[in-house]
Write an enzyme that holds these catalytic residues in place. Structure first.
Site, PDB file in Angstrom:
ATOM      1  CD  GLU A   1    -103.382  60.037  68.623  1.00 13.87           C
ATOM      2  OE1 GLU A   1    -102.659  60.640  67.814  1.00 13.87           O
ATOM      3  OE2 GLU A   1    -103.443  58.795  68.672  1.00 13.87           O
TER       4      GLU A   1
ATOM      5  NE  ARG B   1     -89.410  62.968  59.141  1.00 13.62           N
ATOM      6  CZ  ARG B   1     -89.178  63.613  58.003  1.00 13.62           C
ATOM      7  NH1 ARG B   1     -88.067  64.270  57.807  1.00 13.62           N
ATOM      8  NH2 ARG B   1     -90.056  63.614  57.032  1.00 13.62           N
TER       9      ARG B   1
ATOM     10  CD  GLU C   1     -93.690  63.126  64.145  1.00 13.09           C
ATOM     11  OE1 GLU C   1     -92.638  63.547  64.696  1.00 13.09           O
ATOM     12  OE2 GLU C   1     -93.681  62.450  63.104  1.00 13.09           O
TER      13      GLU C   1
ATOM     14  CG  ASP D   1     -98.346  63.369  65.902  1.00 19.26           C
ATOM     15  OD1 ASP D   1     -98.495  62.996  64.722  1.00 19.26           O
ATOM     16  OD2 ASP D   1     -98.020  62.588  66.814  1.00 19.26           O
TER      17      ASP D   1
ATOM     18  CG  HIS E   1     -92.157  53.369  56.291  1.00 17.37           C
ATOM     19  ND1 HIS E   1     -91.689  54.348  55.459  1.00 17.37           N
ATOM     20  CD2 HIS E   1     -93.220  53.898  56.935  1.00 17.37           C
ATOM     21  CE1 HIS E   1     -92.445  55.429  55.596  1.00 17.37           C
ATOM     22  NE2 HIS E   1     -93.377  55.183  56.484  1.00 17.37           N
TER      23      HIS E   1
ATOM     24  CG  HIS F   1     -92.936  54.608  60.803  1.00 16.61           C
ATOM     25  ND1 HIS F   1     -93.237  55.935  60.673  1.00 16.61           N
ATOM     26  CD2 HIS F   1     -93.637  54.175  61.865  1.00 16.61           C
ATOM     27  CE1 HIS F   1     -94.099  56.287  61.608  1.00 16.61           C
ATOM     28  NE2 HIS F   1     -94.356  55.234  62.359  1.00 16.61           N
TER      29      HIS F   1
HETATM   30  N1  UDP Z   1    -100.491  49.543  59.596  1.00 14.55           N
HETATM   31  C1  UDP Z   1    -101.060  49.035  58.433  1.00 14.55           C
HETATM   32  N2  UDP Z   1    -100.292  48.240  57.610  1.00 14.55           N
HETATM   33  C2  UDP Z   1     -98.984  47.951  57.876  1.00 14.55           C
HETATM   34  C3  UDP Z   1     -98.402  48.493  59.062  1.00 14.55           C
HETATM   35  C4  UDP Z   1     -99.180  49.281  59.888  1.00 14.55           C
HETATM   36  O1  UDP Z   1    -102.249  49.286  58.154  1.00 14.55           O
HETATM   37  O2  UDP Z   1     -98.356  47.235  57.084  1.00 14.55           O
HETATM   38  C5  UDP Z   1    -101.312  50.404  60.470  1.00 14.55           C
HETATM   39  C6  UDP Z   1    -101.303  50.068  61.939  1.00 14.55           C
HETATM   40  O3  UDP Z   1    -102.304  49.144  62.251  1.00 14.55           O
HETATM   41  C7  UDP Z   1    -101.509  51.419  62.616  1.00 14.55           C
HETATM   42  C8  UDP Z   1    -100.987  52.404  61.620  1.00 14.55           C
HETATM   43  O4  UDP Z   1    -100.786  51.723  60.402  1.00 14.55           O
HETATM   44  O5  UDP Z   1    -102.879  51.699  62.843  1.00 14.55           O
HETATM   45  C9  UDP Z   1     -99.685  52.992  62.140  1.00 14.55           C
HETATM   46  O6  UDP Z   1     -99.069  53.717  61.171  1.00 14.55           O
HETATM   47  P1  UDP Z   1     -97.572  54.207  61.294  1.00 14.55           P
HETATM   48  O7  UDP Z   1     -96.796  53.216  62.085  1.00 14.55           O
HETATM   49  O8  UDP Z   1     -97.147  54.529  59.908  1.00 14.55           O
HETATM   50  O9  UDP Z   1     -97.702  55.610  62.047  1.00 14.55           O
HETATM   51  P2  UDP Z   1     -97.757  56.062  63.569  1.00 14.55           P
HETATM   52  O10 UDP Z   1     -98.877  55.324  64.235  1.00 14.55           O
HETATM   53  O11 UDP Z   1     -96.433  55.821  64.204  1.00 14.55           O
HETATM   54  O12 UDP Z   1     -98.062  57.528  63.478  1.00 14.55           O
END
Ligand code: UDP
Length: 392
Positions: free
Chosen positions: A124, A217, A138, A102, A248, A215
């Protein structure tokens, strides 16, 4: 370089860490599929983090659009990706374009492919909150991609059902499981330590760990402060627990977290962790508190209860099966829920033993097989209803 050996070129466009994590297993599966060759284009959004993930899965991008600019607007990201990826497609034509999830990059990539009549594969697909502005942008991005996609790879039956409500022909939808579970299983199998001495020592001592990630927004406006205050309160009341929070990189997020959490001795504010060490941390956690989409999917697969600090989620499956609790961003509610999970063994056991709803770790192979079908027959509608032919 343009392949002319008869194999079909399948382009992947991605730019952020979660996209890379969820695309890497698909790139690998396409690479293993006879007759297909992956072409990886990165947008350069989360440069360093992306390189780490690509390296982990042995992916060398074919082209980088180098789009990152300080203070970039959404318009800027979309316009840059549309023009940059479009130019790439004109110079090095491909047979299909795969986008994930997204992001604005995914939207721009799908649009560039649509402009050239190149089939779009959406990994997804079908996640919806039903609120166009939450999460923003998103929810809009994934709906836009859904409009032009030829093949919708839904991670769950519920996601496929959302597409059916929007009249997407069933023959273009395949239920695959989420590719993040493929990546996670690979990572926990190969990575035995977190590579952070403080955390590894705590794991070695059998100390309970609460992992927190924040993280979103939409949480910036006060939400992060609420979660941080709740975590600080529980950490002070449960001094035997170690709270680990990989922060983050965004300075706005860090400025909210530090004043509340730095003074608490059993809270460890860490730098963002590489993917495999982070998966090891998750696997060794007692509870996870998060607003992240990916982490919400990963924790149930590791039998770790999740507290989701958001008002809505497009991943209701974990809540429905009892693996996650959706608590919003009120500090009292978060603190009460977290403390209960740390003190009520029965509740913890019940949540930890809930089934993992997001897949069996074989999603990428299903997607590669479906892409192979798509490129030989072009329209999946011609080969009948594929919904329900594989994972739930
Ligand atoms: N993740 C990582 N290192 C970290 C924190 C998260 O590799 O320090 C991974 C986590 O396992 C997941 C992904 O990052 O697969 C999630 O990313 P984020 O939370 O940025 O984005 P979202 O999933 O909300 O789109």
């Amino acid at each position: 370089m343009h392949v002319t050996d008869g194999r079909k070129r399948v382009a992947f466009l991605y730019g952020t860490r979660p996209e890379a994590i969820k695309m890497a297993p698909v790139v690998a599966a396409v690479r293993r599929t006879p007759g297909l060759v992956p072409v990886v284009v990165t947008s350069g959004q989360h440069r360093e983090i992306l390189d780490q993930v690509n390296a982990l899965f042995g992916i060398v991008p074919d082209h980088d659009l180098a789009l990152l600019r300080p203070g970039q607007t959404l318009d800027g990201v979309v316009a840059g990706a549309l023009r940059g990826f479009g130019t790439y497609l004109d110079e090095a034509p491909v047979d299909a374009v795969v986008v994930q999830g997204d992001t604005s990059t995914a939207f721009a990539g799908a649009l560039a492919a649509y402009h050239r009549h190149i089939p779009v594969v959406h990994v997804e697909a079908g996640l919806r909150t039903g609120d166009l502005y939450s999460p923003f942008p998103e929810e809009g991005n994934r709906r836009f991609v859904g409009v032009v996609a030829d093949l919708h790879c839904a991670p769950t039956r519920a996601a496929a059902a959302n597409l059916s409500v929007e009249n997407v022909p069933a023959g273009r939808v395949i239920v695959t499981g989420n590719t993040v579970i493929d990546a996670l299983m690979w990572a926990v199998e190969h990575q035995r330590v977190t590579e952070n001495p403080l955390i590894d020592a705590a794991i070695g001592q059998g100390r309970r760990i609460v992992t927190v990630t924040l993280h979103r927004r939409e949480s910036w406006d006060g939400g992060i402060r609420e979660v941080a205050a709740a975590v600080a309160r529980v950490a002070r009341r449960q001094p035997d627990v170690l709270v680990v929070l990989p922060m983050h990189p965004n300075p706005v997020v860090r400025a909210e977290l530090r004043p509340l959490l730095d003074p608490v001795p059993n809270v460890h504010l860490a730098e963002p962790m590489s993917y495999a060490p982070f998966c090891r941390l998750l696997a060794c956690s007692t509870v996870v508190v998060t607003d992240s989409g990916g982490v919400q999917e990963e924790a149930p697969a590791l039998d770790v209860p999740v507290i989701v600090t958001r008002e809505t989620t497009e991943r209701p499956e974990a809540v429905q099966v009892g693996a996650a609790l959706l608590v919003g961003t009120d500090r009292d509610r978060i603190a009460t829920t977290l403390e209960k999970l740390l003190t009520d063994d029965l509740l913890h056991k019940r949540m930890a033993s809930a089934p993992s709803p997001f897949g069996d770790g074989r999603a990428a192979d299903r997607i590669a097989a479906a892409v192979s079908d798509l490129l030989s027959v072009r329209r999946l509608a011609d080969v009948g209803d594929r919904v329900g032919t594989s994972a739930s």
